[in-house]
Structures are given as structure tokens and as C-alpha cells.
Design a protein around this motif. Structure first.
Motif, PDB file in Angstrom:
ATOM      1  N   ASP A 104       0.838  -1.198   0.000  1.00 60.38           N
ATOM      2  CA  ASP A 104       0.000   0.000   0.000  1.00 60.38           C
ATOM      3  C   ASP A 104       0.876   1.253   0.000  1.00 60.38           C
ATOM      4  O   ASP A 104       2.101   1.190  -0.190  1.00 60.38           O
ATOM      5  N   LYS A 105       0.254   2.373   0.210  1.00 59.69           N
ATOM      6  CA  LYS A 105       0.963   3.650   0.203  1.00 59.69           C
ATOM      7  C   LYS A 105       2.113   3.641   1.233  1.00 59.69           C
ATOM      8  O   LYS A 105       3.240   4.038   0.929  1.00 59.69           O
ATOM      9  N   PHE A 359       2.663   9.994  -3.965  1.00 62.38           N
ATOM     10  CA  PHE A 359       2.357   9.010  -2.924  1.00 62.38           C
ATOM     11  C   PHE A 359       2.480   9.622  -1.527  1.00 62.38           C
ATOM     12  O   PHE A 359       1.688   9.315  -0.643  1.00 62.38           O
ATOM     13  N   PHE A 366      -4.924   9.844  -4.413  1.00 63.69           N
ATOM     14  CA  PHE A 366      -5.551   9.267  -3.211  1.00 63.69           C
ATOM     15  C   PHE A 366      -6.693  10.144  -2.696  1.00 63.69           C
ATOM     16  O   PHE A 366      -7.046  10.107  -1.527  1.00 63.69           O
TER      17      PHE A 366
ATOM     18  N   ASN B 268      -2.225  -7.924  -3.599  1.00 66.05           N
ATOM     19  CA  ASN B 268      -0.789  -7.699  -3.476  1.00 66.05           C
ATOM     20  C   ASN B 268      -0.423  -6.221  -3.565  1.00 66.05           C
ATOM     21  O   ASN B 268       0.292  -5.694  -2.740  1.00 66.05           O
ATOM     22  N   ASP B 269      -0.926  -5.557  -4.578  1.00 60.31           N
ATOM     23  CA  ASP B 269      -0.573  -4.141  -4.776  1.00 60.31           C
ATOM     24  C   ASP B 269      -1.701  -3.437  -5.528  1.00 60.31           C
ATOM     25  O   ASP B 269      -2.736  -4.039  -5.806  1.00 60.31           O
ATOM     26  N   PHE B 270      -1.501  -2.179  -5.847  1.00 62.45           N
ATOM     27  CA  PHE B 270      -2.552  -1.413  -6.513  1.00 62.45           C
ATOM     28  C   PHE B 270      -2.911  -2.038  -7.872  1.00 62.45           C
ATOM     29  O   PHE B 270      -4.073  -2.054  -8.255  1.00 62.45           O
TER      30      PHE B 270
END
Lengths: 403, 408
Positions: A104-105, A359, A366, B268-270
Motif C-alpha cells: 500500500d501507500k 504518494f 488518493f 498484493n498491490d494497486f
């Protein structure tokens, strides 16, 4: 002694806002709202406790309560939950829908602090280069839709190529070239580079510019990875299209500003099936808020007709689905994650540093519906991600649910 | 289905490069994967990897890495043996070469028996090596780890580890891990107690490798073998061991895998979330895509996907002047092996949970190999029931797994 359990299914979302509960079934896409009285609220809060595994035990008192038993019947009959009455000690279990993203971020930010972080580059999905100005451009429309600029500099092809090369990754799916490509000084070089690169390119040009350069358009040997998106900014111009019927790589985007434009578009479109694809896009022009309010703003009925999967909802909870993965590069060198917000940097900055900035500090990729009034809305995660329209109109939400 | 493009992408984004710097070892552990107990590895001839070969591999990897300005993909350069501390001259030369070149930052790693740790600990600490120390527990637990005179290496190893802890406490805390092999002279409980008590760490515990045992050594192997899960269940403090070692225990690991695969909540990821990658590439067998995790270079310059694969499955070679790797051939070769068991995969219920590497299927070179992990409906149902039952006993683990655990 019998135990009575109610268990929500893993595809059932249960949201609670103040004294309202909301159930959305991501399998059959049906939803319903309900009032939370004391007993139902307690049961709902127990259900969503992670260690309860989306199940809770009902007491005899609960079952004797007509509000509770009606509610239980409702959610069971609508296939959102299962009811179990058993002598067994085995408790039912279910997984409450809740996203866990391994990278994630925060993960990317941690990787960056460790001195790594190359994987963040895999999040570049689309690049848009505004290459030059067009006499038929507009210096406002680009804030809402892809549209050539009227007054701007010209971007050097070397900068375009360098930026693309730095952004290369398997998830880079499309590169947009916006402007009047026929008046671009580096036309030949750009076409040669496009031929060499293995990505899909979309040339976005106004209908008028293409019409004026139609001969050159016909004469040019376009690489097979090039498509055209022709922007028609005035519906009556639609009839001016000079193409033959076989243009499979050309699609059209028609801008509409009113209900009349919209009706006219459909009238024309029926008679001119010359594009492989065509879409109509509303544009706000300061004078048509009523049109937007009537035809673009989301209503409760729209939300009731939503057909979002669990994955679609997860996406809306963590990313802006309109902006995520996109970078826009302007001729003045500025690079944006969203052209309505502050630039991330310039095209001579490393692409890595730009992505990392988005990010770590960015407000675009986001930008989700977590601020008021959306965060208080029961439809919070069924609603589409905030779009450019919100930014241009200056409202956090475009809806009639929480106006 | 592997393709040339996937193999090339994996090479460009290689995560770990492992050098077998020597095939010599100062110990002669009875159960070692490179001992006479096992087949499948090249004969141990006291060879050392040459710097030239290592340099060719590094040049090759760094020349094809998909670098953009500032972009730094993590790569772990690890040293393996034999006992890698026996060839520190080469280890140092490789690191100097990496540092002097324009190559980017790397993570360094090593697996060691710690016999020579006292001599090299300053260098390891200074260069922040992620160090995995093999230690099987207390003196008696460790007694299969003997030197060539059949003396237990424990006293020396223990002294060295304590010295490292004393001299470099921060490094010890942040970079040192323990790997313990379970056998008939120890138990999970003993290993856990010893390492936790003496070093304040949780060990990684693995059973003896069950693949590639020489036929004539089967009995010897059986005597030594012990199952990790059974050992945990037999311990007096099973629950607290599981709660503490958590993901490093089989039942929690199985539960985690189950939740990751079946809850529909874990991505797992974006890109996985947005594009549904896992759905696009359904996985058959538990074999890694070539070089997706690592590359292993043996002392003789053979290139493998992993140190756990028999050496005769090498997929490349370091020649005198270049590295010989053909992405298309590598993909085809793996596809050929996979195709031999694909009909079993079609009937198998493990699907994405499959742990089986095809190169560790005993008879994969035969025409009709049999996968020992094959799981029919009945077995799958039973496994599932056991996992669910475990979750019922520990519903609090769901939140902990969702919040704290990352496995890849």
C-alpha cells in the motif's frame, strides 16, 4: 441449549452512519437502508467487530423482539446473511469485506526510506502530453476533459521521449498526445519515436484541426499503435466529419453543454456511424449548473442502480479511480497528477521523484470520499471517486443525496 | 505459462542474487542438504567461485536492469555455501566491486554456521549484512552440527554469537535472524526457549528437506526427521509458542494463506487491485516463475532459479567471457516440465495454495511424474475444515493477520 447465530456473507457490506444502517450486496448489487434502533445497532456493531468474524450470537430476547426478528428475516431473505440455530459449539465464521493491500501507500514510503522503491513506478498507467497550442483549443476545457490548449508553448520531443522512457513499465497502458499534431514542429520525430515504442498512443485533436489537415492525415503512414480521439466541441459540427467509414482507429468525443446539445448529438449520431467508438461528455461552462444539476449530479436512484463488485468498492476506498496512475505533462514543463491541483514538479525531475511525491504528499491519486459531506453519507463508497467536475465547479460532491 | 517476456522482466527486476562462494564447509552436519544424505547437487570438491564469474553475473544483471533516473529496485546480494565465511576474500571483493561501480545500493545477506563469525563480525556489522545464523538450540539440540572431527560446534558457535551480540548490539537486534533445523535431537519448544531466552529472538524453524534423499539413506533420514507442526502440538506451551512465533508456525501460516486466497479481501498491490492480475494469470503448481524471486549461481558457474533446486536443472551458465542465458529456452523448459503434471493440476484442489515446486518432484524427469502434493476434493475439504476449526479457536487471529502480516 440451542445457540442462534446471524452471519453476514463475505460479499455483504454493512455500513453504519449515525442512526442509519445500510446493506449492500456486492453479488446481486441490491441494497437497503434501515433505521438503527438500540437492539439492531448493538447487533450491527457486534457483527463488524473483527474478532467476531462477521457473526454474532442472538439472545432469546433478541429473537422475541419484533424489530430484530423482522430485520433478521429481511437480511436473510435478501441473501445478505445466514441464520443458524444449532446445538453445536461451532461458531459460524465469515470474512467481513475489508481491504488489505500488501504493497500500500505506506509500504512504498517505507521502501523509499530504505533507499529502494522502484516498484512504485509500476503505478504509472497513463501519460498525457500537451504538446502545443491549437487555434481551435480552449484554455478552460482541459480542466475537465482532454482538450487542446489555445495559448501555450511547444514541448520538445526529446522531453517527451525521455519522460516516456523513464516511465516504462508493464502497466503503462496508454500515452495521450494532446494538441494540434499537424502543426507540431517535431511531427516526424514524434511519429518515428511512437513507431519505436511498444505502447499504445492516442492522439487527441479537435475536429476542426483534423478537418483542416485532412490531406496530411490521409497521407501520413500512422504507426499501428496509434489511435485518434477527435474532440467535437460543438454538436452541430458533427456533420462536418470528412472520414470514410473504415476508420477503426478513430473514435470521437463530443462535448455537450446542455440538454439540447445532448438531444442533438443523438440525432446526428444515428446518421453518422463513422467512428469505431463515440462518447458524449458534459462540460461545465459557468452558465450550465442547472444542466449539471439535472443530468450529471448523482441521485439516490442512480446509487440504487449501482452494480459495484467488492473489488470496485475497495478501489474507491483507497484510490481516486479517475486520477490514479495518470500523469499530465504541460508544454511549460509542469507535471501534474491532476491538472486542477498543484504541479508535482517538472518534466526534467526524475519520474520516480514525481511519483513518490504524489504518494507521500499528493492530493490527487488518493483523493477519496473521506471528507464532509461524503464521509457522513451512507452511500460514501458506492459513489464514484471525486472527479474534475467537483474541482472545477468547486463543490466536494455533485449529488442530490447530500447536497 | 511462462514466456520469454516474463523471464526477461523477472531478470530486469531481479530481487535476489545468491552466490555460492564456496562449496567447502568447516562443518559436516549429518543432515545437510549438500551432504551424502541427499542426491541432486554437484559433488563437493572444495571449489571456490571465481571473482571473474561473479563479476560477469553482476555486469550482466546490472546491464539489463530497467533503470530510470533515480529509480532503485531493491536487489539483495546474498552469499551462500558451503560456508560463505570461508571465502570472505571473494565476498569482500564482490562488495568492493559493487560499491565502486555505478551500481545502485544493494541489500547484503548471508547464511552462516557462525564458526568463523568472530573473525568477520566487524565487517558484517559495518556492511549491515542481513545475517541468518544456523543454530539448532542448546548444546544437545545442536549436536548434529559437527566439525570434520565429529565435535559439536555448539560451544564455538554460541560463544561467537554472544560476542556479536555484545560487540554490535544494535546490528544484532536489527539484522540477525536464527534458522533452526528440527530433528530428533531437538523440538520446537526447546529451540524456541533457548533462542528466545539467550538472544531475545524468534527462530525460523524448518524440518529436514524431504526431497532428494538417497535411497540407501532413507532409514537414517527417517530416524532424524520430525514434523514442525507435531512438535509444536507436543509442546507444553503450544498456544503461547504459536501466538509468539505466529506466522512462523505451520497452522498460522496455513490460516494466513487461506485468508489471503479465499477471503477476497487481500491484494498484493494497486495493480493487483485494479487489473485483477491474479485472475489473468491463473497459477498452476507452486513453482516460481524463473528468476521472479531470485537467481542462484553455483561455484562452478551454473545458474539456477534457487538454491533449493537440484543442480542438474541449471538454466544458464557463466562462461569465460559472458553469461549464457536464453529467456525463451528457459520459459520453454519450464513449460515442458509443467506440462507433464498439468493434468494432475487440473484435478487438484490446491490451485493457488499449491506449494509444490516442479523441480522438487522426485520423478519430474520421467514421462509421467506424480505430484506428492496432489490434493483431491476429500483432502481439500479436510484441510479446509481444519483451518476453519483453527480460526474458530482463535478468531482474534483474523484481525492480527489482516493488520500485521505480509507474505509474498
Amino acid at each position: 441449549m440451542k445457540k442462534h447465530w446471524i452471519t453476514l456473507f463475505p460479499y455483504t457490506f454493512l455500513w453504519i452512519k449515525n442512526n442509519t444502517g445500510f446493506i449492500y450486496n456486492s453479488k446481486d448489487f441490491k441494497n437497503f437502508k434501515f433505521r438503527l434502533n438500540e437492539e439492531i445497532a448493538r447487533i450491527c456493531h457486534e457483527l463488524v467487530l473483527p474478532s467476531n468474524l462477521y457473526s454474532t450470537q442472538l439472545t432469546t430476547k433478541d429473537l422475541e423482539n419484533s424489530n430484530v426478528s423482522k430485520w433478521i428475516s429481511l437480511i436473510v431473505n435478501k441473501f445478505n446473511a445466514g441464520y443458524l440455530s444449532t446445538d453445536s459449539h461451532k461458531r459460524p465464521i465469515s470474512f467481513k469485506p475489508g481491504l488489505k493491500l500488501l504493497e500500500d501507500k505506506n509500504y512504498h514510503m517505507w521502501e523509499h526510506l530504505r533507499g529502494f522503491g522502484g516498484n512504485i513506478m509500476l503505478n504509472i498507467h497513463e501519460l498525457t502530453f500537451y504538446i502545443n497550442s491549437s487555434s481551435t483549443g480552449n484554455d478552460e476545457y482541459f480542466k475537465q476533459v482532454f482538450f487542446p490548449l489555445k495559448n501555450c508553448l511547444q514541448i520538445d520531443v526529446k522531453n517527451i521521449i525521455s519522460f516516456i522512457r523513464q516511465s516504462q513499465n508493464p502497466f503503462l497502458l496508454n500515452i495521450n498526445i494532446v494538441g494540434n499534431i499537424f502543426s507540431y514542429t517535431y511531427f516526424e520525430q514524434l511519429i518515428n519515436e511512437i513507431t519505436r515504442l511498444e505502447y499504445d498512443f492516442t492522439i487527441i485533436i479537435t475536429n476542426d484541426d483534423l478537418y483542416r489537415h485532412y490531406k496530411r492525415f490521409k497521407k501520413t503512414k500512422w504507426p499501428s499503435n496509434v489511435k485518434f480521439n477527435v474532440i467535437i466541441d460543438s454538436v452541430p459540427n458533427y456533420s462536418l466529419m470528412p472520414f470514410e467509414n473504415s476508420n477503426t482507429n478513430i473514435f470521437a468525443t463530443t462535448l455537450v453543454y446542455s440538454k439540447q446539445d445532448y438531444d442533438l448529438y443523438f440525432k446526428h449520431f444515428e446518421h453518422l456511424p463513422i467512428y469505431s467508438d463515440a462518447k458524449v461528455v458534459p462540460v461545465f461552462n459557468d452558465n450550465n449548473l442547472k444542466f449539471f444539476s439535472n443530468y450529471v449530479f448523482i441521485t439516490e436512484d442512480d446509487l440504487d442502480e449501482t452494480t459495484l463488485t467488492k473489488r470496485d468498492i475497495f478501489m474507491r476506498q483507497v484510490i481516486n479511480t479517475n486520477d490514479f496512475g495518470n500523469l499530465t505533462i504541460f508544454p511549460d514543463g509542469h507535471v501534474y497528477a491532476n491538472i486542477n491541483l498543484h504541479p508535482l514538479g517538472r518534466f526534467d525531475d526524475s519520474v520516480y521523484s514525481l511519483i513518490y511525491k504524489e504518494f507521500s504528499e499528493g492530493q490527487s491519486w488518493f483523493r477519496i470520499r473521506e471528507i464532509e459531506p461524503c464521509c457522513d453519507c451512507i452511500y460514501q463508497w458506492l459513489c464514484p471517486s471525486p472527479s474534475n467536475y467537483e474541482l472545477v465547479i468547486g463543490k466536494p460532491n455533485l449529488c442530490h443525496v447530500k447536497p | 505459462m511462462e514466456t520469454k517476456e516474463i523471464v526477461l522482466y523477472n531478470l530486469q527486476h531481479l530481487k535476489q542474487l545468491v552466490f555460492e562462494v564456496t562449496d567447502s564447509c568447516n562443518l559436516n552436519c549429518n543432515y545437510c542438504g549438500l551432504s551424502k544424505l541427499y542426491d541432486g547437487h554437484d559433488e563437493r570438491l572444495g571449489k571456490k567461485l571465481s571473482f571473474e564469474k561473479a563479476r560477469l553475473v553482476l555486469d550482466f544483471i546490472f546491464s539489463i536492469r530497467d533503470y530510470s533516473k533515480d529509480v532503485n529496485y531493491p536487489i539483495n546480494i546474498s552469499f551462500y555455501g558451503g560456508e560463505p565465511l570461508l571465502n570472505m576474500k571473494l565476498v569482500k571483493k564482490i562488495i568492493t566491486y559493487i560499491r565502486q561501480s555505478k551500481f545502485q545500493e544493494v541489500i547484503l545477506g548471508m547464511t552462516t554456521n557462525a564458526v568463523l563469525l568472530d573473525k568477520h563480525m566487524d565487517y558484517l556489522a559495518e556492511n549491515k549484512f542481513q545475517l541468518v545464523i544456523s543454530l539448532d538450540g542448546n548444546h544437545n539440540n545442536h549436536s548434529y552440527r559437527v566439525d570434520h572431527s565429529n565435535r559439536n560446534s555448539f560451544p564455538r558457535v554460541f560463544k561467537n554469537i554472544k560476542l556479536l551480540q555484545e560487540k554490535h548490539p544494535k546490528y544484532f537486534q536489527d539484522y540477525v535472524q536464527f534458522n533452526s533445523v528440527l530433528h530428533n535431537r531437538n523440538s520446537v519448544e526447546e529451540i524456541y526457549d533457548f533462542i528466545n531466552h539467550n538472544f531475545g529472538k524468534l527462530p525460523l524453524i524448518s524440518a529436514l528437506n524431504t526431497v532428494g534423499i538417497r535411497k540407501e539413506k532413507t532409514e537414517e533420514f527417517r530416524k532424524m526427521y520430525q514434523n514442525v507442526n507435531e512438535s509444536i502440538l507436543n509442546s507444553s506451551n503450544c498456544n503461547s509458542i504459536e501466538a509468539d512465533m505466529f506466522i512462523n508456525t505451520p497452522r498460522v501460516l496455513n490460516l494466513t494463506k487461506y485468508i489471503f486466497i479465499h477471503s477476497g479481501n487481500v491484494f498484493n498491490d494497486f495493480n493487483d487491485l485494479i487489473f485483477d492480475i491474479s485472475g489473468r494469470y491463473p497459477k498452476q503448481t507452486g513453482t516460481c516463475s524463473p528468476f521472479a524471486k531470485k537467481m542462484f549461481v553455483t561455484v562452478s558457474g551454473k545458474i539456477l532459479q534457487c538454491e533449493r533446486i537440484p543442480h542438474y536443472f541449471s538454466i544458464g551458465k557463466v562462461l569465460k567471457d559472458r553469461v549464457e542465458l536464453n529467456a525463451k529456452d528457459i520459459a520453454n523448459k519450464q513449460n515442458q516440465y509443467s506440462s507433464k503434471i498439468i493434468s494432475q493440476c487440473d484435478r487438484c484442489y490446491l490451485n493457488k495454495e499449491c506449494p509444490q515446486c516442479i523441480y522438487n518432484i522426485e520423478d519430474i524427469c520421467n514421462e509421467n511424474p506424480e505430484c506428492s502434493c496432489f490434493c483431491d476434493e476429500k483432502k481439500s475439504k479436510k484441510n479446509r475444515e481444519m483451518t476453519i476449526m483453527y480460526l474458530r479457536e482463535h478468531p482474534e487471529y483474523y484481525e492480527k493477520i489482516m493488520n500485521d502480516v505480509i507474505i509474498k
